[in-house]
Design a protein around this motif. Structure first.
Motif: not given
Length: 143
Positions: A54-55, A63-72, A122-132, A134-136
């Motif tokens: 993910a790193d 950029p918007a998704d990266a900022a959202e991931l950081d906030a989550l 909803p926050s956890r699901e969005r975190l899962q999506t964005l982390l997924g 980034a990990v991929a």
């Protein structure tokens, strides 16, 4: 999509164990990590590989998704007590300067899991999506 039926018994057990312990990742993301491994990984190893991927892969997010991931991720931390947040920050500082020892991963995993389980769905699901995502991306990039 990852299909459980297509996995051998050892891989299915690794996926099941990691899915139970890593609520911030989807089974699909965990499956990607396991597919890259040479053999089954224990949940703390999946945690470390996914965190490192993910790193590396966060650059692939908008950029918007990266900022959202950081906030989550900050939201996840807010569900931990201050000493737990400090311990996780210490783990991440160690990861940025050296290879972490295997014994360091389980406690960090437990802290992230506790924070993720405390998040609204909803926050956890969005975190899962964005982390997924980034990990991929990070698994495609060389370490």
């Amino acid at each position: 999509r990852l299909r459980m039926e297509a996995l051998n018994d050892v891989a299915q057990e690794a996926l099941r164990a990691a899915t139970e312990r890593l609520p911030h990742l989807t089974p699909e993301t965990i499956g990607l990590v396991l597919a890259r491994a040479s053999g089954a990984l224990a949940p703390p190893e999946v945690f470390q590989v996914a965190r490192e991927a993910a790193d590396r892969g966060v650059h692939a997010l908008t950029p918007a998704d990266a900022a959202e991931l950081d906030a989550l991720q900050r939201e996840l931390l807010e569900h931990l007590r201050p000493p737990e947040r400090a311990r996780l920050a210490e783990y991440d500082r160690a990861r940025s300067s050296r290879v972490v020892f295997p014994f360091e991963n389980p406690h960090a995993l437990d802290l992230v899991a506790r924070g993720a389980r405390s998040m609204p769905a909803p926050s956890r699901e969005r975190l899962q999506t964005l982390l997924g995502q980034a990990v991929a991306a990070g698994l495609r990039d060389p370490p």
